[in-house]
Design an enzyme around this catalytic site. Structure first.
Site, PDB file in Angstrom:
ATOM      1  N   CYS A  48       0.849  -1.184   0.000  1.00  0.00           N
ATOM      2  CA  CYS A  48       0.000   0.000   0.000  1.00  0.00           C
ATOM      3  C   CYS A  48       0.893   1.246   0.000  1.00  0.00           C
ATOM      4  O   CYS A  48       1.779   1.362   0.843  1.00  0.00           O
ATOM      5  CB  CYS A  48      -0.883  -0.012   1.245  1.00  0.00           C
ATOM      6  SG  CYS A  48      -1.856   1.485   1.451  1.00  0.00           S
ATOM      7  N   CYS A  51       0.323   3.287   3.528  1.00  0.00           N
ATOM      8  CA  CYS A  51       0.740   2.812   4.853  1.00  0.00           C
ATOM      9  C   CYS A  51       1.800   1.708   4.814  1.00  0.00           C
ATOM     10  O   CYS A  51       2.295   1.306   5.865  1.00  0.00           O
ATOM     11  CB  CYS A  51      -0.471   2.325   5.644  1.00  0.00           C
ATOM     12  SG  CYS A  51      -1.099   0.737   5.090  1.00  0.00           S
ATOM     13  N   CYS A  97      -7.290  -1.111   1.177  1.00  0.00           N
ATOM     14  CA  CYS A  97      -6.260  -1.636   2.073  1.00  0.00           C
ATOM     15  C   CYS A  97      -6.894  -1.966   3.425  1.00  0.00           C
ATOM     16  O   CYS A  97      -7.586  -1.130   4.007  1.00  0.00           O
ATOM     17  CB  CYS A  97      -5.170  -0.584   2.248  1.00  0.00           C
ATOM     18  SG  CYS A  97      -3.963  -0.994   3.519  1.00  0.00           S
ATOM     19  N   CYS A 100      -5.302   0.600   6.265  1.00  0.00           N
ATOM     20  CA  CYS A 100      -5.553   2.043   6.355  1.00  0.00           C
ATOM     21  C   CYS A 100      -6.800   2.491   5.597  1.00  0.00           C
ATOM     22  O   CYS A 100      -7.169   3.661   5.662  1.00  0.00           O
ATOM     23  CB  CYS A 100      -4.336   2.834   5.872  1.00  0.00           C
ATOM     24  SG  CYS A 100      -4.135   2.849   4.086  1.00  0.00           S
ATOM     25  N   CYS A 120      -8.102  -5.409 -10.117  1.00  0.00           N
ATOM     26  CA  CYS A 120      -7.700  -4.363 -11.054  1.00  0.00           C
ATOM     27  C   CYS A 120      -7.296  -3.161 -10.194  1.00  0.00           C
ATOM     28  O   CYS A 120      -8.153  -2.495  -9.615  1.00  0.00           O
ATOM     29  CB  CYS A 120      -8.886  -4.049 -11.952  1.00  0.00           C
ATOM     30  SG  CYS A 120      -8.544  -2.860 -13.236  1.00  0.00           S
TER      31      CYS A 120
HETATM   32 ZN    ZN Z   1      -2.797   1.017   3.504  1.00  0.00          ZN
END
Ligand code: ZN
Length: 132
Positions: A48, A51, A97, A100, A120
């Site tokens: 991510c 984060c 995610c 976060c 995607c």
């Molecule tokens: Zn994240």
């Protein structure tokens, strides 16, 4: 552990580029074929961008032809969360995610074996780290 999901937009605006912020916090979409990881190859882990949470492995990346990085599975169960997205007059499954809440992209059920899933994902929501 710090609750990353309760951070206000201002927290992320200070830490992300305008395009990263637009996609991950405003649920935007990068232009197809524009992202740096569309045709990216090489072994490693996609994290991510907001984060650093590990999300996808290069082992499950495939060439979908859609213009966005595509994966047929997540790196481990629970690394992302999904939500029903009814925007733009469509019903899609949004992928965020799990750590976060950053918007990553969408998942569709027209992917390859063995899962049949196609995650995607916007390149700009990802940060690749090579390994092995
Ligand atoms: Zn994240």
């Amino acid at each position: 552990m710090e609750d990353m999901k309760s951070k206000p937009d201002s927290y992320w605006e200070e830490r992300l580029s305008p395009e990263q912020f637009r996609v991950t916090r405003m649920r935007g979409t990068e232009s197809p074929f524009s992202g740096e990881y569309v045709t990216h190859k090489g072994g490693g882990v996609y994290h991510c961008v907001a984060c650093g949470h590990p999300l996808f492995s290069s082992d499950t990346k495939f060439e979908s032809g859609t213009g966005w990085p595509s994966f047929y599975d997540v790196i481990e169960q629970g690394s992302v969360e999904t939500k029903v997205d009814r925007s733009h007059f469509m019903v899609r499954t949004e992928v965020v995610c799990a750590n976060c809440g950053a918007h990553l992209g969408h998942v569709f059920d027209d992917g390859p074996d063995p899962t049949g899933q196609r995650y995607c994902i916007n390149s700009v929501a990802l940060k690749f780290e090579g390994g092995e």
